[in-house]
Motif scaffolding. Structure first.
Motif, PDB file in Angstrom:
ATOM      1  N   GLY A   1       0.776  -1.231  -0.162  1.00 14.78           N
ATOM      2  CA  GLY A   1       0.041  -0.129  -0.010  1.00 14.78           C
ATOM      3  C   GLY A   1       0.712   1.185  -0.080  1.00 14.78           C
ATOM      4  O   GLY A   1       0.485   2.242   0.506  1.00 14.78           O
ATOM      5  N   ASP A   2       2.055   1.292  -0.607  1.00 11.83           N
ATOM      6  CA  ASP A   2       2.911   2.125  -0.687  1.00 11.83           C
ATOM      7  C   ASP A   2       2.609   2.968  -1.871  1.00 11.83           C
ATOM      8  O   ASP A   2       3.247   2.498  -2.852  1.00 11.83           O
ATOM      9  CB  ASP A   2       4.215   1.719  -0.489  1.00 11.83           C
ATOM     10  CG  ASP A   2       5.507   2.809  -0.164  1.00 11.83           C
ATOM     11  OD1 ASP A   2       5.079   3.899  -0.486  1.00 11.83           O
ATOM     12  OD2 ASP A   2       6.561   2.471   0.422  1.00 11.83           O
ATOM     13  N   GLY A   3       2.158   4.312  -1.739  1.00 13.75           N
ATOM     14  CA  GLY A   3       1.995   4.984  -3.195  1.00 13.75           C
ATOM     15  C   GLY A   3       3.117   5.544  -3.755  1.00 13.75           C
ATOM     16  O   GLY A   3       3.385   5.690  -5.039  1.00 13.75           O
ATOM     17  N   GLU A   4       4.198   5.913  -2.963  1.00  9.72           N
ATOM     18  CA  GLU A   4       5.496   6.576  -3.397  1.00  9.72           C
ATOM     19  C   GLU A   4       6.216   5.515  -4.019  1.00  9.72           C
ATOM     20  O   GLU A   4       6.672   5.777  -5.100  1.00  9.72           O
ATOM     21  CB  GLU A   4       6.161   7.120  -2.239  1.00  9.72           C
ATOM     22  CG  GLU A   4       5.595   8.255  -1.691  1.00  9.72           C
ATOM     23  CD  GLU A   4       6.553   9.216  -0.691  1.00  9.72           C
ATOM     24  OE1 GLU A   4       7.736   8.510  -0.418  1.00  9.72           O
ATOM     25  OE2 GLU A   4       6.035   9.934  -0.078  1.00  9.72           O
ATOM     26  N   ALA A   5       6.084   4.315  -3.326  1.00 12.62           N
ATOM     27  CA  ALA A   5       6.971   3.059  -4.270  1.00 12.62           C
ATOM     28  C   ALA A   5       6.414   2.765  -5.406  1.00 12.62           C
ATOM     29  O   ALA A   5       6.866   2.188  -6.227  1.00 12.62           O
ATOM     30  CB  ALA A   5       7.209   2.099  -3.138  1.00 12.62           C
ATOM     31  N   PHE A   6       4.921   2.787  -5.511  1.00 14.67           N
ATOM     32  CA  PHE A   6       4.251   2.412  -6.631  1.00 14.67           C
ATOM     33  C   PHE A   6       4.657   3.480  -7.734  1.00 14.67           C
ATOM     34  O   PHE A   6       4.834   2.894  -8.963  1.00 14.67           O
ATOM     35  CB  PHE A   6       2.610   2.524  -6.461  1.00 14.67           C
ATOM     36  CG  PHE A   6       1.973   1.955  -7.571  1.00 14.67           C
ATOM     37  CD1 PHE A   6       1.648   0.643  -7.705  1.00 14.67           C
ATOM     38  CD2 PHE A   6       1.215   2.853  -8.335  1.00 14.67           C
ATOM     39  CE1 PHE A   6       1.112   0.069  -8.928  1.00 14.67           C
ATOM     40  CE2 PHE A   6       0.445   2.491  -9.590  1.00 14.67           C
ATOM     41  CZ  PHE A   6       0.329   1.295  -9.547  1.00 14.67           C
ATOM     42  N   ALA A   7       4.664   4.713  -7.486  1.00 12.64           N
ATOM     43  CA  ALA A   7       4.747   5.549  -8.409  1.00 12.64           C
ATOM     44  C   ALA A   7       6.397   5.516  -9.155  1.00 12.64           C
ATOM     45  O   ALA A   7       6.584   5.467 -10.303  1.00 12.64           O
ATOM     46  CB  ALA A   7       4.594   7.168  -8.007  1.00 12.64           C
ATOM     47  N   ALA A   8       6.998   5.203  -8.044  1.00 14.29           N
ATOM     48  CA  ALA A   8       8.632   4.820  -8.458  1.00 14.29           C
ATOM     49  C   ALA A   8       8.754   3.604  -9.371  1.00 14.29           C
ATOM     50  O   ALA A   8       9.376   3.767 -10.213  1.00 14.29           O
ATOM     51  CB  ALA A   8       9.645   4.791  -7.303  1.00 14.29           C
ATOM     52  N   ALA A   9       7.902   2.510  -8.914  1.00 14.52           N
ATOM     53  CA  ALA A   9       7.930   1.465  -9.520  1.00 14.52           C
ATOM     54  C   ALA A   9       7.561   1.493 -11.150  1.00 14.52           C
ATOM     55  O   ALA A   9       7.789   1.035 -12.093  1.00 14.52           O
ATOM     56  CB  ALA A   9       7.326   0.126  -8.795  1.00 14.52           C
ATOM     57  N   LEU A  10       6.317   2.305 -11.231  1.00 11.54           N
ATOM     58  CA  LEU A  10       5.929   2.664 -12.573  1.00 11.54           C
ATOM     59  C   LEU A  10       6.892   3.448 -13.227  1.00 11.54           C
ATOM     60  O   LEU A  10       7.080   3.007 -14.477  1.00 11.54           O
ATOM     61  CB  LEU A  10       4.630   3.458 -12.484  1.00 11.54           C
ATOM     62  CG  LEU A  10       3.433   2.854 -11.841  1.00 11.54           C
ATOM     63  CD1 LEU A  10       2.135   3.970 -12.093  1.00 11.54           C
ATOM     64  CD2 LEU A  10       2.909   1.831 -12.703  1.00 11.54           C
TER      65      LEU A  10
ATOM     66  N   ALA B   1       4.687  -0.591 -17.783  1.00  7.17           N
ATOM     67  CA  ALA B   1       3.687  -0.199 -16.713  1.00  7.17           C
ATOM     68  C   ALA B   1       3.444   1.272 -16.949  1.00  7.17           C
ATOM     69  O   ALA B   1       4.198   2.217 -16.577  1.00  7.17           O
ATOM     70  CB  ALA B   1       4.111  -0.811 -15.429  1.00  7.17           C
ATOM     71  N   ASN B   2       2.087   1.551 -16.616  1.00  7.63           N
ATOM     72  CA  ASN B   2       1.878   3.128 -16.955  1.00  7.63           C
ATOM     73  C   ASN B   2       0.392   3.340 -16.362  1.00  7.63           C
ATOM     74  O   ASN B   2      -0.562   2.372 -16.383  1.00  7.63           O
ATOM     75  CB  ASN B   2       1.945   3.634 -18.524  1.00  7.63           C
ATOM     76  CG  ASN B   2       0.936   2.852 -19.316  1.00  7.63           C
ATOM     77  OD1 ASN B   2      -0.169   3.276 -19.640  1.00  7.63           O
ATOM     78  ND2 ASN B   2       1.412   1.838 -20.198  1.00  7.63           N
ATOM     79  N   LEU B   3       0.092   4.534 -15.914  1.00 10.48           N
ATOM     80  CA  LEU B   3      -1.117   4.809 -15.505  1.00 10.48           C
ATOM     81  C   LEU B   3      -1.865   5.723 -16.633  1.00 10.48           C
ATOM     82  O   LEU B   3      -1.205   6.672 -17.003  1.00 10.48           O
ATOM     83  CB  LEU B   3      -1.072   5.697 -14.347  1.00 10.48           C
ATOM     84  CG  LEU B   3      -2.376   6.507 -13.778  1.00 10.48           C
ATOM     85  CD1 LEU B   3      -3.374   5.108 -13.393  1.00 10.48           C
ATOM     86  CD2 LEU B   3      -1.980   7.198 -12.505  1.00 10.48           C
ATOM     87  N   ARG B   4      -3.129   5.412 -17.014  1.00 15.47           N
ATOM     88  CA  ARG B   4      -3.806   6.030 -18.094  1.00 15.47           C
ATOM     89  C   ARG B   4      -4.862   6.929 -17.363  1.00 15.47           C
ATOM     90  O   ARG B   4      -5.706   6.189 -16.872  1.00 15.47           O
ATOM     91  CB  ARG B   4      -4.288   5.514 -19.223  1.00 15.47           C
ATOM     92  CG  ARG B   4      -3.269   4.616 -19.872  1.00 15.47           C
ATOM     93  CD  ARG B   4      -3.784   3.962 -21.082  1.00 15.47           C
ATOM     94  NE  ARG B   4      -4.090   4.603 -22.091  1.00 15.47           N
ATOM     95  CZ  ARG B   4      -3.375   5.121 -23.063  1.00 15.47           C
ATOM     96  NH1 ARG B   4      -1.952   4.821 -23.085  1.00 15.47           N
ATOM     97  NH2 ARG B   4      -3.683   5.641 -24.004  1.00 15.47           N
ATOM     98  N   THR B   5      -4.762   8.229 -17.198  1.00 15.37           N
ATOM     99  CA  THR B   5      -5.958   8.841 -16.487  1.00 15.37           C
ATOM    100  C   THR B   5      -7.214   8.661 -17.264  1.00 15.37           C
ATOM    101  O   THR B   5      -7.599   9.230 -18.584  1.00 15.37           O
ATOM    102  CB  THR B   5      -5.608  10.331 -16.529  1.00 15.37           C
ATOM    103  OG1 THR B   5      -4.362  10.600 -15.712  1.00 15.37           O
ATOM    104  CG2 THR B   5      -6.829  11.186 -15.648  1.00 15.37           C
ATOM    105  N   VAL B   6      -8.345   8.136 -16.561  1.00 18.15           N
ATOM    106  CA  VAL B   6      -9.622   7.674 -17.179  1.00 18.15           C
ATOM    107  C   VAL B   6     -10.772   8.234 -16.142  1.00 18.15           C
ATOM    108  O   VAL B   6     -10.665   7.577 -15.152  1.00 18.15           O
ATOM    109  CB  VAL B   6      -9.637   6.368 -17.600  1.00 18.15           C
ATOM    110  CG1 VAL B   6     -11.049   6.050 -18.072  1.00 18.15           C
ATOM    111  CG2 VAL B   6      -8.650   6.099 -18.645  1.00 18.15           C
TER     112      VAL B   6
ATOM    113  N   ARG C   1       4.036  -9.616 -18.440  1.00 20.88           N
ATOM    114  CA  ARG C   1       5.183  -8.676 -19.216  1.00 20.88           C
ATOM    115  C   ARG C   1       4.648  -7.342 -19.043  1.00 20.88           C
ATOM    116  O   ARG C   1       5.611  -6.776 -18.830  1.00 20.88           O
ATOM    117  CB  ARG C   1       4.652  -9.136 -20.747  1.00 20.88           C
ATOM    118  CG  ARG C   1       5.683  -8.435 -21.813  1.00 20.88           C
ATOM    119  CD  ARG C   1       5.310  -8.750 -23.201  1.00 20.88           C
ATOM    120  NE  ARG C   1       4.087  -8.315 -23.528  1.00 20.88           N
ATOM    121  CZ  ARG C   1       3.002  -8.966 -23.838  1.00 20.88           C
ATOM    122  NH1 ARG C   1       3.156 -10.283 -23.734  1.00 20.88           N
ATOM    123  NH2 ARG C   1       2.039  -8.355 -24.577  1.00 20.88           N
ATOM    124  N   SER C   2       3.483  -6.883 -19.005  1.00 24.45           N
ATOM    125  CA  SER C   2       3.325  -5.519 -18.869  1.00 24.45           C
ATOM    126  C   SER C   2       1.808  -5.140 -18.649  1.00 24.45           C
ATOM    127  O   SER C   2       0.883  -6.000 -18.620  1.00 24.45           O
ATOM    128  CB  SER C   2       3.489  -4.697 -20.327  1.00 24.45           C
ATOM    129  OG  SER C   2       2.736  -5.285 -21.427  1.00 24.45           O
TER     130      SER C   2
END
Length: 572
Positions: free
Chosen positions: A340-349, A356-361, A539-540
């Motif tokens: 549940g680590d948001g900062e680590a998640f952003a760094a991992a992305l 891996a990517n976040l698409r704003t929807v 894979r992704s």
């Protein structure tokens, strides 16, 4: 979970929530009032029934004033004798069946753990089961194979790619050598899809291992259950006619070893039934990822078991941590979600790059755009070629696992049903299929109800292809290879361009997109939901949704209310 507080004069039962929940709460409240219960008990009973629908087996500990009032209710007991409702010593409020089921499960597991006597495995035999292995990487796997000896109960947990199935196979070989499989081996999973995948993995790994093991291991390899995929319902002999299992204390499962994969999907009632149906001397091995979604039914049995056993430093549980997948870019993503680590998640992305990517929807229009983009990716290769032979169909079916859209919801504009409709509409346009044509080459469906006669199970994916004579057939993978069915002969099914995250459990895909609802307050959002969806990818991955929904999912770890963990702790 914060203990709920109730005023002296409770509100009307069932005045909020979905219609079916309101109806259930009101019906149970009327029953309580009709049997001499108070208004306060009527409210609590209704809320306990609704909480059960959400997976809780009890209401969280109540305050002392409410507890004192409930102890004067004739319908409420302390659990020592049957009663309609139970208030336990810790202040949890139960429907009787859930209190009984938790007690039965905890007692059965404690008895099995106490009956086990460690049986060491010679180093040379352990090494033989891991030919060419590296103890620095597969040390936990070796610990599981060594530790299961002499046990009546064992838990193997770990994330995707950590080698749970390959470890299970070696555990089975070792247990056979110990002579505890005289009555056979049964392997099962809660869903047909997961059961098929388990058997297929066992078959593939046993074939690979066969060339590396000496002749004295060959009989054990031959005895592995690599042909029949059993659901837990089928293992227990579920009979719809009587709404009960045929297997139980009077007619136990005959196998000396029982393995249940994807055990995170087991609910409290199913685990109780399974434990009651085992022979006293049988070995039960539960396998699964404790960080995945909890079951649809009540309880969180694997999560509770793993938490308690690991806290105790127990020797009858092993957690696999090292991922053996060639592409390790997604491991930090999954680890950040688990924590549940948001900062680590952003760094991992960021570190994963295009993996891996976040698409704003955030709107329905944005979802529609993403659906068209996704459909374009599916449509580029054109409708799949025809299939005259099962091998042709198998190759086409394997391609289905290359990419999958997973939705947190089923209903509404952000749900799987709406996305299926949008994607299929666009594919029809791209492939020039008439709008009124139901079946066409390339259509993908998922079975939604087990059909044992046809050998089709809930979660099986089918692909429509045209044969050499121009006929449309729907092909499914099976233990014996691809099998074809006429479209009209299929059991209940839905389009499967998009499926729910719940339906994806037990499956893996090359590329995964996970669609989250735009409302960060939506109760479905949780760390377990996001982890289950993202961990399907090999894979992704891509996440569709607003940052607020992603943050909410990362921040919310679901902990179901109940007393199983406390009982397991007390029984040691």
């Amino acid at each position: 979970m914060t203990a709920p507080r109730y005023e002296a004069r409770p509100p009307i039962v069932g005045s909020e929530g979905p219609l079916h929940e309101r109806a259930l709460a009101r019906a149970l409240a009327r029953w309580v009032l009709g049997h001499g219960g108070s208004e306060q008990l009527a409210v609590l009973a209704g809320r306990a029934a609704v909480a059960e629908l959400a997976g809780d087996t009890a209401l969280a500990p109540l305050d002392q004033v409410v507890r004192a009032a409930l102890r004067r209710e004739p319908l409420v007991g302390d659990g020592s004798t049957p009663s309609s409702f139970v208030l336990d010593a810790d202040g949890r409020f139960f429907l009787w069946r859930n209190h009984q089921h938790e007690g039965d499960v905890a007692a059965a597991i404690a008895a099995r753990r106490a009956a086990g006597t460690p049986l060491p495995l010679a180093d040379e035999l352990l090494s033989a089961l891991f030919p060419g292995g590296d103890a620095g990487l597969d040390g936990a796997q070796r610990a599981a194979v060594s530790g299961v000896g002499g046990r009546r109960f064992f838990v193997l947990t770990g994330g995707p790619g950590t080698g749970k199935t390959t470890t299970v196979l070696r555990m089975l070989l070792r247990l056979q050598r110990d002579g505890v499989a005289g009555e056979g081996i049964a392997v099962a999973a809660p869903t047909g899809k997961a059961a098929q995948r388990l058997v297929q993995s066992l078959r593939q790994e046993s074939a690979r291992l066969r060339d590396h093991l000496s002749a004295d291991w060959q009989p054990a390899l031959d005895a592995l259950p690599t042909t029949e995929a059993l659901t837990v319902h089928r293992l227990l002999g579920w009979s719809p006619a009587v709404n009960a299992y045929r297997r139980g204390p009077e007619s136990p499962i005959e196998a000396g070893i029982v393995v249940v994969d994807e055990a995170s999907m087991l609910d409290l009632s199913q685990l109780r039934a399974l434990l009651r149906a085992l022979r006293e001397d049988a070995v039960l091995v539960l396998v699964g990822d404790a960080d995945q979604l909890n079951p649809v039914g009540a309880g969180s049995v694997l999560m509770d078991l793993v938490a308690v056993l690991e806290a105790q430093g127990a020797v009858d549980i092993v957690r696999l941590r090292h991922s053996f997948r060639a592409d390790a870019m997604l491991q930090p993503v999954n680890a950040a979600v688990r924590e549940g680590d948001g900062e680590a998640f952003a760094a991992a992305l960021a570190s994963a790059g295009d993996r891996a990517n976040l698409r704003t929807v955030e709107t329905a229009a944005a979802v529609a755009r993403e659906a068209r983009r996704w459909a374009d990716g599916l449509a580029e290769a054109g409708p799949p070629a025809g299939a005259d032979e099962p091998t042709d169909a198998s190759a086409a079916l394997r391609q289905l696992a290359d990419r999958q859209l997973l939705c947190a919801l089923r209903d509404g504009p952000y749900g799987a049903d709406a996305l299926n409709a949008a994607i299929e509409s666009h594919l029809r346009l791209r492939w020039q299929v008439a709008a009124d044509t139901v079946w066409y080459p390339g259509r993908v469906v998922m079975i939604t109800r087990n059909h044992y006669g046809a050998g089709l199970f809930n979660g099986d994916l089918g692909l429509c292809l045209r044969d050499g004579r121009g006929r449309l057939k729907v092909w499914f993978e099976s233990e014996a290879g691809a099998r074809a069915f006429a479209p009209g002969a299929l059991p209940a099914h839905d389009p499967a361009w998009a499926i729910t995250i719940h339906k994806s459990q037990g499956s893996e895909y090359g590329h995964v997109a996970v669609l989250l609802p735009p409302d960060p307050e939506h109760r479905i959002l949780s760390r377990q939901l996001l982890y289950t969806g993202l961990s399907r990818a090999k894979r992704s991955v891509e996440v569709w949704g607003p940052q607020a929904s992603l943050d909410a999912a990362l921040a919310r770890a679901v902990r179901r209310a109940g007393g199983l963990a406390a009982r397991l702790e007390r029984l040691g």
